[in-house]
Design a protein around this motif. Structure first.
Motif, short mmCIF file in Angstrom:
data_model
loop_
_atom_site.label_atom_id
_atom_site.label_comp_id
_atom_site.label_asym_id
_atom_site.label_seq_id
_atom_site.Cartn_x
_atom_site.Cartn_y
_atom_site.Cartn_z
N PHE A 12 -2.23 -10.84 4.85
CA PHE A 12 -2.79 -10.65 6.18
C PHE A 12 -2.81 -11.95 7.00
N SER A 13 -2.02 -12.91 6.54
CA SER A 13 -1.88 -14.16 7.31
C SER A 13 -0.48 -14.34 7.86
N LEU A 14 0.39 -13.36 7.65
CA LEU A 14 1.79 -13.48 8.05
C LEU A 14 1.96 -13.07 9.51
N PRO A 15 2.39 -13.97 10.38
CA PRO A 15 2.50 -13.63 11.80
C PRO A 15 3.66 -12.69 12.11
N SER A 16 4.63 -12.59 11.20
CA SER A 16 5.81 -11.76 11.49
C SER A 16 5.60 -10.29 11.13
N GLY B 206 -11.07 -2.48 -2.65
CA GLY B 206 -12.45 -2.59 -2.21
C GLY B 206 -12.67 -3.81 -1.35
N GLY B 207 -13.95 -4.10 -1.10
CA GLY B 207 -14.29 -5.25 -0.28
C GLY B 207 -14.20 -4.95 1.20
N THR B 208 -14.10 -5.98 2.00
CA THR B 208 -14.08 -5.85 3.45
C THR B 208 -12.67 -6.07 3.98
N LEU B 209 -12.47 -5.69 5.22
CA LEU B 209 -11.18 -5.88 5.87
C LEU B 209 -11.02 -7.35 6.23
N PRO B 210 -9.95 -8.00 5.77
CA PRO B 210 -9.78 -9.43 6.09
C PRO B 210 -9.50 -9.64 7.57
N PRO B 211 -9.68 -10.85 8.06
CA PRO B 211 -9.38 -11.14 9.48
C PRO B 211 -7.91 -10.88 9.80
N LEU B 212 -7.69 -10.38 11.00
CA LEU B 212 -6.33 -10.04 11.42
C LEU B 212 -5.87 -10.92 12.58
N VAL B 213 -6.52 -12.07 12.72
CA VAL B 213 -6.29 -12.89 13.91
C VAL B 213 -4.84 -13.35 14.00
N GLY B 214 -4.26 -13.78 12.88
CA GLY B 214 -2.92 -14.36 12.94
C GLY B 214 -1.80 -13.35 13.00
N MET B 215 -2.10 -12.06 12.89
CA MET B 215 -1.05 -11.04 12.84
C MET B 215 -0.73 -10.57 14.26
N THR B 216 -0.07 -11.44 15.01
CA THR B 216 0.16 -11.18 16.43
C THR B 216 1.21 -10.12 16.69
N GLN B 217 2.03 -9.81 15.68
CA GLN B 217 3.08 -8.80 15.87
C GLN B 217 2.72 -7.45 15.24
N LEU B 218 1.55 -7.36 14.68
CA LEU B 218 1.17 -6.15 13.95
C LEU B 218 1.16 -4.92 14.86
N ARG B 219 1.86 -3.88 14.44
CA ARG B 219 1.92 -2.62 15.19
C ARG B 219 1.32 -1.45 14.41
N THR B 220 1.47 -1.46 13.09
CA THR B 220 1.00 -0.36 12.25
C THR B 220 0.25 -0.92 11.05
N LEU B 221 -0.99 -0.43 10.85
CA LEU B 221 -1.80 -0.83 9.71
C LEU B 221 -2.38 0.43 9.07
N GLN B 222 -1.95 0.72 7.83
CA GLN B 222 -2.39 1.91 7.12
C GLN B 222 -3.17 1.50 5.88
N LEU B 223 -4.48 1.79 5.88
CA LEU B 223 -5.37 1.44 4.78
C LEU B 223 -6.18 2.65 4.33
N ALA B 224 -5.69 3.84 4.55
CA ALA B 224 -6.44 5.05 4.22
C ALA B 224 -6.61 5.20 2.71
#
Length: 728
Positions: A193-197, A209-227
């Protein structure tokens, strides 16, 4: 209610599957495009790479990979272990012209086992596709794939995922849906979750488990599936910085709070799914859904079902196509929802606390309207749904007639559920569209004839109404694929058709007024059949012996002669028979009681006449005596002798005894009316008898004569004592 919820859940799962199939199709198209790009890059620019690959080294690496993953049992392995990978075009391997391996594509190929550490030496790889296998481990050396664009491990059996992705700075797509078998409560790989590409991340169904990590650096992220994981805490969307974010699915987790980003993102969030969490409004009710609509005014799909959200649904964005909010605690829908969201196709708000009347539904594109298990009231109002295919208003408190309702329904309607409301009147004949498969009218107050149905109907529920007339023959002859037919608890008469639908699984016509003979096909079908409560419906001998149920108890009622058209209905006849029987029993009881009282009164008078006191002149002694009140005991039973040793008087002897000593038994007349026996007592046992008489004071027995008392006779100078009893 549980059954309806299960049906809703099944429909939801089916809808999700359809969307998943569509999404995978789009994803595959994109992947083919990416793979084509990889091949073109290999062909066009292969000569520009300074160091070409050693095909013999690649062969050694891939042979180790082949042996470690059960190569001999692969589904396809053409060319493997023959020559070199690039020179002989091994199956699933693509190379540049300089023998660098750029793609390994072996999906659904029965790979099983651990990928060896040497696999990481193929550091020119651009795409790896190993989904739908049984791979149990991937090496940490995958962190060497600095050129890798696509890495797909969906549906494998990994023990864990190594957190070694910080150097994969070119990675665009990472997929690992249902790829880990025992990641329960393990954290997500933070380096990923630190990869900008990265544009696409799919980690569904792994129980992370646990919490959702920060997504600050993922500037190109379009789809996130964690169901389907076990992520919890805050779903902080404010960390998203991707302007063109398209799809977020965090359904079936344990998130409690949703934090929307500040500002407005007009180009972001085409699809957001946060279903089946424990989300609740942190503050004002309706806050979550309101902030989502404000932050993402062009959102197209929003799914928040199975949460704890409440309040009123705000005005819908004009871009909204699908709103799934079932199983929450929402109170109302916007009155003109189709006016503000004219393109809405799917509206599901089942199992909420919606009240009031149905809002204006002038929706030209709506295909699914799902509003069961709420508290909606009133008549079906202003509805115009020319494209709706699925419509459910069941389990509300809607009322009135549905005449004219059919004019607003399209010919493509497939599912219509109006059950468990308060509708009345007749059902219009043209309510049934040619494509209708499911019709539920149950538990209302509909009357008149059963509605005609089309040839595609598979389920018809019309139980608990007041339908009358006969069962249309078309229910059995025209509808060949009928599975469920339930018309129980109505006023339906006539007979059952002799032909049954081939697919019939459940048929109930119980508690009606059917007559005639049970048709033979009921004996042959495997369907569950209930014809109970039809008094004049008679089982055939064959049915009585072949059916698994007892005909008289379960399948039909007691076989009787059917009434004439002008006769009483079956229930009235049965009620009359019961009333006559009760009146007859009451008459017999009163007559017996009257005779009993007469008998007791007669005996009371007789006993009083027998035991009354009087004066006699018989010898030198006289006395008076009394015995127990005859009313203290039943007739014919020895009464309690209160003073059994008292001397009686007023007895006239009817014989002289035949000698000076007198006979042992003599006859007499007491009070000139009652005949008695007199038995002489031996003076030697007189004292013992008197003691016995005293013991008989409370003794009763139906076989003993009544002891009336004693009578003394002076015969010359001799005294003789007689015991006096009733005369038999």
């Amino acid at each position: 209610r549980n059954t309806e919820r299960q049906r809703d859940r099944e429909r939801q799962i089916e809808r999700l599957r359809e969307k998943e199939t569509e999404r995978r199709f789009v994803r595959d198209e994109k992947r083919w495009a990416m793979e084509l790009t990889v091949v073109l890059m290999a062909v066009l620019f292969g000569s520009t790479f300074v160091n070409g690959g050693d095909d013999n080294v690649n062969k050694l690496i891939l042979e180790e990979f082949y042996n470690a993953t059960g190569g001999p049992t692969w589904t396809q392995s053409q060319g493997w272990n023959e020559g070199t990978p690039c020179g002989n075009s091994w199956f699933g391997i693509k190379c540049r012209s300089n023998n660098d391996i750029v793609q390994i594509s072996l999906p659904d190929n029965m790979l099983a086992g651990e990928i060896p550490e040497s696999f990481g030496q193929l550091n020119e790889l651009l795409a790896i596709s190993l989904e739908l296998n049984v791979i149990t481990s991937i090496p940490s050396s995958i962190g060497n794939f600095t050129e890798l664009l696509v890495f797909s491990l969906d549906f494998n059996s990994l023990v864990n995922i190594p957190d070694v992705y910080e150097n994969l700075t070119s990675l665009v797509e990472f997929r690992c849906t249902a790829c880990v078998v025992n990641a329960r409560s393990s954290p997500l790989p933070l380096s990923l979750f630190s990869l900008p590409s990265l544009e696409i991340v799919s980690l569904d169904q792994n129980q992370f488990g646990g919490t959702l990590p920060p997504l600050v650096g993922m500037t190109q992220l379009r789809t996130l599936q964690l169901a389907s994981n076990e992520l919890l805490g805050r779903l902080d969307l404010s960390l998203l910085k991707a302007e063109y974010f398209e799809f977020l699915d965090v359904s079936r987790n344990l998130f409690t709070t949703l934090v929307a980003p500040t500002g407005v993102f007009p180009k972001a969030f085409l699809d957001l799914k946060a279903s089946s969490n424990v989300l609740f409004d942190d503050g004002e009710s309706g806050q979550v859904i309101s902030t989502i609509f404000e932050a993402f005014p062009n959102i197209t799909n929003l799914a928040l079902e199975f949460n704890n959200l409440s309040g009123d649904i705000p005005t819908l964005p004009s871009s909204l196509v699908s709103l799934i909010i079932q199983s929450n605690q929402f109170l109302s829908l916007p009155f003109d929802l189709c006016k503000t969201a004219p393109g809405i196709v799917d509206l599901s708000a089942a199992n909420n606390n919606l009240s009031g009347s149905i809002p204006t539904l002038q929706c030209s594109k709506l295909q699914r309207l799902d509003l069961p298990h709420n508290s909606l009231t009133g008549a079906v109002g202003n509805i115009y749904l020319p494209r709706v295919k699925y419509m459910s208003l069941a389990h509300n408190s809607l009322s009135g007639s549905i005449l004219g309702f059919e004019e607003f329904l399209p010919p493509d309607l497939v599912y219509l559920d109006l059950g468990h409301n308060d509708f009345d009147g007749t059902v219009p004949e043209n309510l049934i569209s040619p494509r209708l498969e499911v019709l539920d009218l149950s538990d209302n107050s509909f009357s008149g004839s059963l509605p005609p149905i089309g040839t595609l109907v598979r389920t018809l529920n019309a139980y608990d109404n007041s339908f009358s007339g006969t069962i249309p023959d078309s229910y059995f002859t025209v509808v060949s694929e009928m599975i469920t037919l339930d018309i129980s608890n109505n006023l339906i008469s006539g007979t059952i058709a002799d032909v049954a639908p081939a697919e019939l699984n459940f048929f109930s016509a119980s508690n009606n007024q059917l007559s005639g003979t049970v048709p033979g096909w009921i004996c042959d079908v495997t369907a569950r059949v209930n014809l109970s409560g039809n008094t004049f419906l008679c089982p055939t001998p064959t049915c009585c012996t072949t059916l698994s149920c007892a005909m008289e108890q379960y399948c039909c009622g007691t076989c009787q002669d059917a009434p004439s058209p002008s006769g009483f209905p079956a229930w009235a006849t049965a009620l009359l028979v019961v009333a006559v029987c009760l009146l007859g029993a009451l008459f017999v009881f009163l007559f017996a009681l009257h005779r009993r009282r007469r008998h007791r009164q007669s005996e009371k008078g007789e006993r009083q006449s027998l035991l009354g006191a009087g004066n006699i002149q018989a010898g030198s002694r006289s006395g008076s005596g009394d015995v127990a009140d005859p009313e203290r005991s039943c007739p014919g039973v020895l009464r309690s002798v209160e003073k059994s040793t008292s001397l009686l008087s007023d007895i006239v002897l009817l014989d002289d005894g035949g000698g000076s000593a007198g006979p042992a038994v003599r006859r007499g007349l007491w009070q000139n009316t009652t005949r008695v026996y007199l038995a002489a007592l031996d003076p030697d046992v007189e004292e013992a008898f008197l003691a016995s008489a005293e013991m008989l004071r409370r003794f009763q027995h139906p076989n003993l004569v009544i002891f009336l008392g004693l009578f003394e006779v002076m015969e010359g100078t001799s005294r003789r004592l007689y015991k006096v009893t009733e005369y038999l």
